[in-house]
Structures are given as C-alpha cells and as structure tokens.
Write an enzyme that holds these catalytic residues in place. Structure first.
Site, PDB file in Angstrom:
ATOM      1  N   ASP A   1      -8.785  -0.708 -10.347  1.00 29.39           N
ATOM      2  CA  ASP A   1      -9.543  -1.117  -9.343  1.00 29.39           C
ATOM      3  C   ASP A   1     -11.127  -0.511  -8.997  1.00 29.39           C
ATOM      4  OD1 ASP A   1     -10.817  -2.490  -7.162  1.00 29.39           O
ATOM      5  OD2 ASP A   1      -9.167  -1.959  -5.761  1.00 29.39           O
TER       6      ASP A   1
ATOM      7  N   ASP B   1      -0.430  -0.321  -4.510  1.00 35.22           N
ATOM      8  CA  ASP B   1      -1.727  -0.138  -4.554  1.00 35.22           C
ATOM      9  C   ASP B   1      -1.935   1.352  -3.869  1.00 35.22           C
ATOM     10  OD1 ASP B   1      -4.543   0.246  -4.587  1.00 35.22           O
ATOM     11  OD2 ASP B   1      -4.898  -1.644  -3.217  1.00 35.22           O
TER      12      ASP B   1
ATOM     13  N   LYS C   1     -13.442  -7.895  -7.847  1.00 39.28           N
ATOM     14  CA  LYS C   1     -13.721  -8.418  -6.543  1.00 39.28           C
ATOM     15  C   LYS C   1     -15.204  -8.934  -6.424  1.00 39.28           C
ATOM     16  CE  LYS C   1     -10.418  -5.250  -4.452  1.00 39.28           C
ATOM     17  NZ  LYS C   1     -10.385  -3.887  -3.680  1.00 39.28           N
TER      18      LYS C   1
ATOM     19  N   GLU D   1      -1.510  -0.401  -8.925  1.00 35.99           N
ATOM     20  CA  GLU D   1      -3.108  -0.508  -8.836  1.00 35.99           C
ATOM     21  C   GLU D   1      -3.819   0.816  -8.640  1.00 35.99           C
ATOM     22  OE1 GLU D   1      -6.269  -2.844  -6.176  1.00 35.99           O
ATOM     23  OE2 GLU D   1      -4.212  -3.902  -6.591  1.00 35.99           O
TER      24      GLU D   1
ATOM     25  N   LYS E   1       0.771  -1.117  -0.059  1.00 34.94           N
ATOM     26  CA  LYS E   1       0.090  -0.088  -0.089  1.00 34.94           C
ATOM     27  C   LYS E   1       0.793   1.374  -0.027  1.00 34.94           C
ATOM     28  CE  LYS E   1      -4.187  -1.821   0.252  1.00 34.94           C
ATOM     29  NZ  LYS E   1      -5.260  -1.586  -0.817  1.00 34.94           N
TER      30      LYS E   1
END
Length: 336
Positions: free
Chosen positions: A197, A143, A221, A169, A113
């Site tokens: 995403d 991400d 997801k 991401e 992250k």
C-alpha cells in the site's frame, strides 16, 4: 506510467467551490476522532480533497488532482455496476470488535488493523481471533500500515498464520523491506500473501514495487495516486492483482474509489471501500454504505444542511483553504 490531463479550474474557482467539514468518528481511527475533508462542488459533480493533516503539500497535491478529475472531468466508463467491499476493524480491543462489526452489512471480508503504536502482538492476535470467532466463514486480511520491523512482522505473521489470512497489507516499510519479508514468508511456508500500500502510493515510482517482485498484490487508492485514470494506468502496468481501498473518505470520496473499482478490467478481491460505516456523521443523506456486502454504482450528492451542520471551525476551514491554494499552485492552476 501514462498520464492523463484533466480540465484545470483556477485557484479562485476551486476556492469558490470548496466546503470544509469535520465528521465525527464512531471509533478512533489513525489516531483521529474527527475526519476533516474538503469537498468541491464541481461542474461534473461533487468531489473530495482530504489528504491527512500530516501530509506535506507535495504528497497532498495528487489528492487534489483526483478531486479535480472527479469534479471537472467526471469518471471513466464502468465495466461493472456493483463492487464487493470489506468491513474494517480499527485497532480496538477484542471486546469492541463485535460493536464495530455491527455497523457493517454482510461482512464477508474483514480487514483488521494491527501494529498500532502502544499495543502488543497479544492485542493483535486477540482482535483477529475475535473477528474469526464472530465470522468463522469470512475472509480475513490484516493491515499494519508499515508499523512492524522485519522481526516483528515475522513474529506477527507466524502468530496469525493459523487464521488463514487472505493477505497482510504493508507489514513493513519500504520496497526493500517488503521484498525481504516476502521471501522469508515464502521460505517459512506461512502461506500469507504480501500486499503493498504505502510502497505504491508514497513512492516516487509507484511501479517500483511490482518490478522488484516485493508484493503479491497492490492496494490502490484514487486520491493518493492522483485520480482514477492514473490509477487504472498504474494497475495495467504493474501486472499484479489490485484491491481498491479508501483513505477514510466521506461518501463523496468513496464514490471516486467505487468509480475506480468499477472501471478495473478485473476485480478479484473485495475492496476497502466500506469505511463510511466508521463515520458517525456524513455529508450525504443517503450514506454510501454497503448492502449485502456490496456497493451499488450510483451518484452521491453532498447535502447543504449536513454541510452546514458539520462545517469545520473558521480556523480549520482557513487551514484547508490555504492548503488547497498551495496544492493547486503545485499542479499549475492559474490564480483566477
């Protein structure tokens, strides 16, 4: 995009099947130290409804559609019995990275992250550098959760390019922003692919990012996209490589993500389904965690003792039950 309807339980049936738990985290993630989830004990198995608290009912309703599909319809036939997964490093300090990685088995791929509020690019680079030091042969991906501006993303990706990232991401918000950034990344020869995403799961048209050529691959997801079958349809129509990821689910929710990954015709990358390792507690005695970097396809059962031990306080349970009722009505569920 094609749609698939699932058997529809009534609102009363959903409420009767509901269990609300609060699971402590090992480290802060997305600003939370406890992950609240609502589990459903359906006729086809356990399922999970766990949109984050800040999501409104319209954004949360697809998560319930997924839970109903899993708990009342079951999963589609798999084409594989194992799914490779990545380790996940939250926006911790570089000094905490080793401790976080120690909770994952065989971290051949790591998602890190970045762009956390209150932190700097220096923090991001230090975190990624520490992962690379500890795992010199691992595939790394970052991400940003749309946390960078265009200029910040370019500065960040230039600073991180030397770590040979697999992809970045959602570095910026929006489809237009992704497309603009991707074009500049290509022009500068940074060699970093762009993954979408939020620009898939939060858009009214999840295929728009593919049509715009704004990403090299998509993150899918099961819960936010309204179920496994809907996600499979989306991947087929998008025509881009897909990485299946979780939304910080319990073991029950991860099972739905694994079902999606197991049913995809192609699975070119490790999936972000190893996040049970970020939970201090879980709802299953046999936590759905990777062994040797893979998750085996298996059933997951919520344990009655763990459900009682981690039951959410009465006010939080009522908050989730009210949310369940509202989202069920949005999906057209009958009252009883």
């Amino acid at each position: 995009m094609k749609t698939t309807s699932a058997p529809g339980p009534s609102v009363a049936e959903l409420v009767a099947a509901a269990h609300v738990v609060s699971l402590p985290m090992r480290v802060r993630f997305r600003g939370v130290t406890h992950r609240e989830v609502l589990l459903l004990d359906g006729p086809a198995g356990w399922s999970e409804f766990s949109p984050f608290p800040e999501y409104d009912d319209h954004e949360s309703a697809p998560w319930l559609r997924c839970a109903i599909e899993a708990g009342w319809q079951g999963f589609p036939a798999p084409v594989r019995t194992t799914v490779p997964v990545n380790a996940t490093v939250p926006a911790v300090s570089a000094a905490q990275v080793e401790s976080v990685l120690s909770t994952f088995d065989a971290a051949h791929t790591v998602k890190i992250k970045v762009a956390e509020k209150g932190q700097t690019l220096h923090d991001d680079v230090a975190r990624v550098a520490e992962v690379r030091r500890l795992l010199p042969g691992a595939a790394l991906r970052v991400d940003a959760n749309a946390g960078w501006t265009h200029e910040q993303a370019l500065a960040g990706l230039e600073a991180l390019a030397g770590f040979e990232l697999q992809y970045a991401e959602q570095p910026v918000a929006g489809i237009e922003g992704l497309g603009r950034l991707r074009a500049e990344v290509i022009r500068r020869g940074l060699g970093i692919r762009i993954a979408a995403d939020e620009s898939v799961r939060k858009e009214s048209d999840p295929l728009a990012v593919a049509r715009a050529g704004a990403a090299d691959l998509i993150i899918v997801k099961a819960q936010p996209l309204g179920g496994i079958r809907r996600a499979l349809d989306l991947v087929a129509e998008a025509g881009l490589p897909a990485v299946v990821s979780s939304a910080l689910d319990s073991s029950v929710g991860i099972r739905a993500g694994v079902a999606l990954a197991a049913a995809l015709p192609e699975l070119p990358h490790a999936c972000g389904l190893g996040t049970v390792s970020l939970l201090e507690a879980d709802v299953s005695v046999e936590r759905y965690e990777a062994r040797d970097g893979v998750l085996d396809l298996r059933d997951v059962q919520a344990d009655p003792d763990l459900l009682r031990r981690h039951a959410a306080p009465a006010d939080r349970r009522q908050w989730w039950i009210d949310r369940l009722r509202r989202c069920a009505r949005l999906l057209g569920a009958e009252p009883s």
